[in-house]
Write an enzyme that holds these catalytic residues in place. Sequence first.
Site, PDB file in Angstrom:
ATOM      1  N   ASP A   1      -7.922   3.550   1.473  1.00 43.62           N
ATOM      2  CA  ASP A   1      -7.409   2.385   0.759  1.00 43.62           C
ATOM      3  C   ASP A   1      -7.307   2.665  -0.743  1.00 43.62           C
ATOM      4  O   ASP A   1      -6.311   2.337  -1.389  1.00 43.62           O
ATOM      5  CB  ASP A   1      -8.343   1.199   1.035  1.00 43.62           C
ATOM      6  CG  ASP A   1      -8.058   0.010   0.158  1.00 43.62           C
ATOM      7  OD1 ASP A   1      -7.125  -0.742   0.494  1.00 43.62           O
ATOM      8  OD2 ASP A   1      -8.755  -0.173  -0.861  1.00 43.62           O
TER       9      ASP A   1
ATOM     10  N   ASP B   1      -5.750  -0.524   9.397  1.00 50.40           N
ATOM     11  CA  ASP B   1      -7.018   0.128   9.047  1.00 50.40           C
ATOM     12  C   ASP B   1      -6.992   1.605   9.428  1.00 50.40           C
ATOM     13  O   ASP B   1      -7.456   2.464   8.673  1.00 50.40           O
ATOM     14  CB  ASP B   1      -8.186  -0.566   9.764  1.00 50.40           C
ATOM     15  CG  ASP B   1      -8.400  -1.988   9.249  1.00 50.40           C
ATOM     16  OD1 ASP B   1      -7.773  -2.355   8.240  1.00 50.40           O
ATOM     17  OD2 ASP B   1      -9.204  -2.721   9.860  1.00 50.40           O
TER      18      ASP B   1
ATOM     19  N   GLU C   1      -4.947   3.618   6.979  1.00 55.51           N
ATOM     20  CA  GLU C   1      -5.707   3.939   5.763  1.00 55.51           C
ATOM     21  C   GLU C   1      -6.720   5.045   6.034  1.00 55.51           C
ATOM     22  O   GLU C   1      -6.948   5.927   5.200  1.00 55.51           O
ATOM     23  CB  GLU C   1      -6.418   2.684   5.237  1.00 55.51           C
ATOM     24  CG  GLU C   1      -5.451   1.687   4.620  1.00 55.51           C
ATOM     25  CD  GLU C   1      -6.146   0.458   4.049  1.00 55.51           C
ATOM     26  OE1 GLU C   1      -5.639  -0.103   3.078  1.00 55.51           O
ATOM     27  OE2 GLU C   1      -7.210   0.052   4.588  1.00 55.51           O
TER      28      GLU C   1
END
Lengths: 231, 231
Positions: A47, A116, A119
Amino acid sequence: MSHRQQQIDRFCSHLGYQFSNRQLIEKALTHRSASNHHNERLEFLGDAVLGMVIAKALFAKFPKVDEGQLSRMRSNLVKGKTLAVIAKEIELGDFIYLGEGELKSGGFRRASILADAFEAVIGAVYLDSGFDEANQLILKLYHKRLTELDPSEVTKDPKTRLQELLQSRRFSLPEYELLSVTGEAHEQTFEVVCVISEKSIKTVGTGSSRRNAEQLAAEKAFYELQKALAS
Amino acid sequence: MSHRQQQIDRFCSHLGYQFSNRQLIEKALTHRSASNHHNERLEFLGDAVLGMVIAKALFAKFPKVDEGQLSRMRSNLVKGKTLAVIAKEIELGDFIYLGEGELKSGGFRRASILADAFEAVIGAVYLDSGFDEANQLILKLYHKRLTELDPSEVTKDPKTRLQELLQSRRFSLPEYELLSVTGEAHEQTFEVVCVISEKSIKTVGTGSSRRNAEQLAAEKAFYELQKALAS
């Protein structure tokens, strides 16, 4: 070679990146429902890498664009929805390792799980070979999106958007009024009301500057106005 | 050498970094109230560099700490309040170039102006000599904070903090109950209520997983409980 390893090889060729340390990509593709060696720490790292690469790219690409617009473009490019779309483009969902419950409920299609894991893959590439490689991969995956970005269209600030919507309907312009300034001199909070008289809309925004408070009030008013026009 | 240039030299020695391109640091220290050549774009860039450096440092320093705790530690380290404190440590406020209005109202002491200028300085260092130098400078400025971080103390997750507060007052543990699950299978929203019966506290959290919804409900309940205990 196990089925899982073959899968991972296939994913790496989709991605266009070969890992030196295979454990990293295995972890990046493992959801917490499947194993304790899951991808959440890699997601945290990825991220941050992604945020930095996109910020750097926008800063360089748009030398005349102000910070507010840059921030909005960045938010659009790194929000979960966008990440999930990119994850689908590289067919990430087919390679995520999920626990049984998530498998049954279709977790490989869930946007948050895809975003998710995407990332986490970025984080894994960064750990595997450093910032430059991660940067290159991200720019490749974002190439079309970055090339087609038009800051004047995509990301007008709330006050501008509100004004344009009002003008398109031949309404008069909104009025902004300072309601209050509170707090000590070096730590003030501004409260502003935005009034659209024709539609009896009044929205309040607060912020650490009058400008921020106005933008927030305008954003709320834009939303209210859209609702009023739709009904 | 002008007064302004002398000032900038003094700031650079406080900071422990000499710029090759002096225009960058001049811009980083210029608030929008003073000139059109202000620091907001540099702030945007510096924010991303800082976020990445801190994420990377935390990831390496705490190999056993989960993503939630890493995120909370990072938020603490990069929030405006922390940045303003670091800005004061390097006496940044003395060197910010402000417009007259901001000068009169004590803008050089305002936390948000200090924090923004600090990020802009990071952005300027990054542009001046690249990621490694910016990384080194940030780690130097954060040295004490990073060394003293204790993830078990600083950043317990909301459910744990709530449980510990309740136990310290010999209350019974909170109950979490799933209220609803809405949305399609791959895009669900969970709604959870957290009940603290002795204090008649009921708070609701929503999230993309049951776990997230519980944490959010716990966070609100912790806040309500603190208020109830203080009154």
